[in-house]
Design a protein around this motif. Structure first.
Motif, short mmCIF file in Angstrom:
data_model
loop_
_atom_site.label_atom_id
_atom_site.label_comp_id
_atom_site.label_asym_id
_atom_site.label_seq_id
_atom_site.Cartn_x
_atom_site.Cartn_y
_atom_site.Cartn_z
N ASN A 4 0.82 -1.21 0.00
CA ASN A 4 0.00 0.00 0.00
C ASN A 4 0.86 1.26 0.00
N GLY A 5 2.17 1.10 -0.11
CA GLY A 5 3.07 2.23 -0.18
C GLY A 5 3.41 2.83 1.17
N ASN A 6 2.83 2.29 2.24
CA ASN A 6 3.07 2.81 3.59
C ASN A 6 4.09 1.91 4.28
N HIS A 7 5.27 2.45 4.58
CA HIS A 7 6.35 1.67 5.16
C HIS A 7 6.36 1.71 6.69
N ASP A 8 5.34 2.28 7.31
CA ASP A 8 5.32 2.35 8.77
C ASP A 8 5.37 0.94 9.35
N SER A 9 6.30 0.70 10.26
CA SER A 9 6.52 -0.65 10.78
C SER A 9 6.03 -0.83 12.21
N ILE A 10 5.12 0.06 12.64
CA ILE A 10 4.47 -0.07 13.94
C ILE A 10 3.09 -0.68 13.72
N TYR A 11 2.84 -1.83 14.30
CA TYR A 11 1.62 -2.58 14.01
C TYR A 11 0.35 -1.75 14.25
N ASN A 12 0.31 -0.99 15.33
CA ASN A 12 -0.89 -0.20 15.66
C ASN A 12 -1.13 0.98 14.71
N LYS A 13 -0.18 1.23 13.83
CA LYS A 13 -0.36 2.29 12.84
C LYS A 13 -1.15 1.80 11.62
N MET A 14 -1.60 0.55 11.66
CA MET A 14 -2.51 -0.01 10.64
C MET A 14 -1.85 -0.16 9.27
N SER A 15 -0.57 -0.52 9.26
CA SER A 15 0.09 -0.74 7.98
C SER A 15 0.84 -2.06 7.94
N CYS A 16 0.46 -2.99 8.80
CA CYS A 16 1.10 -4.31 8.84
C CYS A 16 0.05 -5.41 8.76
N THR A 17 0.50 -6.59 8.37
CA THR A 17 -0.37 -7.76 8.39
C THR A 17 -0.14 -8.55 9.67
N HIS A 18 -1.00 -9.53 9.93
CA HIS A 18 -0.83 -10.39 11.11
C HIS A 18 -1.68 -11.64 10.93
N THR A 19 -1.03 -12.79 10.85
CA THR A 19 -1.75 -14.06 10.80
C THR A 19 -1.91 -14.63 12.21
N LYS A 103 6.42 -24.46 11.09
CA LYS A 103 6.43 -24.11 12.50
C LYS A 103 5.25 -23.22 12.81
N SER A 104 4.73 -23.34 14.02
CA SER A 104 3.60 -22.52 14.44
C SER A 104 4.12 -21.15 14.84
N GLN A 105 3.85 -20.16 14.01
CA GLN A 105 4.38 -18.82 14.27
C GLN A 105 3.50 -17.79 13.58
N TYR A 106 3.36 -16.64 14.23
CA TYR A 106 2.67 -15.52 13.61
C TYR A 106 3.54 -14.97 12.48
N LEU A 107 2.91 -14.52 11.42
CA LEU A 107 3.62 -13.85 10.33
C LEU A 107 3.11 -12.42 10.25
N THR A 108 4.03 -11.48 10.41
CA THR A 108 3.70 -10.05 10.30
C THR A 108 4.62 -9.41 9.28
N LEU A 109 4.03 -8.70 8.35
CA LEU A 109 4.78 -7.98 7.32
C LEU A 109 4.26 -6.54 7.31
N CYS A 110 5.18 -5.58 7.26
CA CYS A 110 4.74 -4.18 7.28
C CYS A 110 4.84 -3.49 5.92
N GLU A 111 5.49 -4.09 4.98
CA GLU A 111 5.42 -3.67 3.58
C GLU A 111 6.12 -4.71 2.73
N VAL A 112 5.54 -5.02 1.59
CA VAL A 112 6.18 -5.89 0.59
C VAL A 112 6.17 -5.14 -0.73
N GLU A 113 7.34 -4.98 -1.30
CA GLU A 113 7.49 -4.34 -2.62
C GLU A 113 8.05 -5.37 -3.59
#
Length: 221
Positions: A4-19, A103-113
């Motif tokens: 989405n072009g937003n590189h903010d890497s703070i999860y609460n800033k609503m620019s990251c994923t979370h499984t 492995k059982s693990q959460y996946l969080t990504l804050c930007e993929v280009e």
């Protein structure tokens, strides 16, 4: 909210994923066409949990099954907010996947280009003809007389099975169909019409192989 072009890497800033902590957590983007991918850049989470991304595989290919696509690279070390540049050297695919395998693990990504170029369009030359029309067809088995092998090269594009212009094998361990062109040709393009009335997903993963061997597994993809 990736790409989405937003590189903010703070999860609460609503620019990251979370499984969830899935047995194999994954994320993918459908590029809607096949591209030659040069580079994938991934921005990691900065506020916590950066280590979760360690071991993530970047896979590229045309399969919706993330495990069946080719590995472009693996993230081997992480830091808060780390940015990972993976060189893919022109690996081709419609889907770019980030996978935490086994492995059982959460996946969080804050930007993929994803950087790449469309693959050259397959075009027929003006003097080319459909040489399949003059061939003979075979398949691994016959489910029903309505699905004989020759229906795939009859010139009829009707994609409703009961209209008698589609093939149908049994559920063989390796199902196959082939056409004997009766001579050796340089093949530029193969066009396949899928079934429309049901079961379209059955064609997913099908390989198109060309060669001189009657053993379908020995011909080139």
């Amino acid at each position: 909210m990736l790409s989405n072009g937003n590189h903010d890497s703070i999860y609460n800033k609503m620019s990251c994923t979370h499984t969830n902590a899935d047995s194999t957590s994954w994320w993918r983007v459908n590029l809607k066409d096949t591209y030659e991918i040069s580079t994938v850049i991934i921005t990691n989470r900065a506020d916590c949990c950066h280590e979760r991304l360690q071991g993530a595989e970047i896979r590229i290919g045309d399969s919706t099954d993330v495990s069946k696509n080719d590995i472009c690279g693996t993230i081997t070390s992480t830091a808060p907010g780390s940015v990972h540049t993976i060189c893919c050297n022109g690996l081709k695919g419609r889907y770019v996947n980030v996978v935490l395998p086994g492995k059982s693990q959460y996946l969080t990504l804050c930007e993929v280009e994803v950087f790449g170029v469309p693959t050259p369009e397959c075009k027929r030359k003006p003097n080319e003809v459909n040489v399949a029309l003059q061939g003979t067809a075979e398949q691994s088995s016959l489910y029903h007389d309505a699905g004989i092998a020759s229906h795939a090269i009859d010139g009829n594009h009707d994609s409703i099975y009961n209209k008698m212009s589609c093939t149908h094998t049994n559920a063989d361990s390796t199902s196959w169909w082939r056409v004997n062109l009766k001579d050796t040709y340089e093949i530029s393009t193969v066009t396949i019409t899928n079934r429309a009335d049901c079961c379209h997903e059955r064609l997913q993963g099908a390989e198109i192989r060309i060669g001189d061997s009657p053993d379908v597994s020995k011909n080139d993809m």
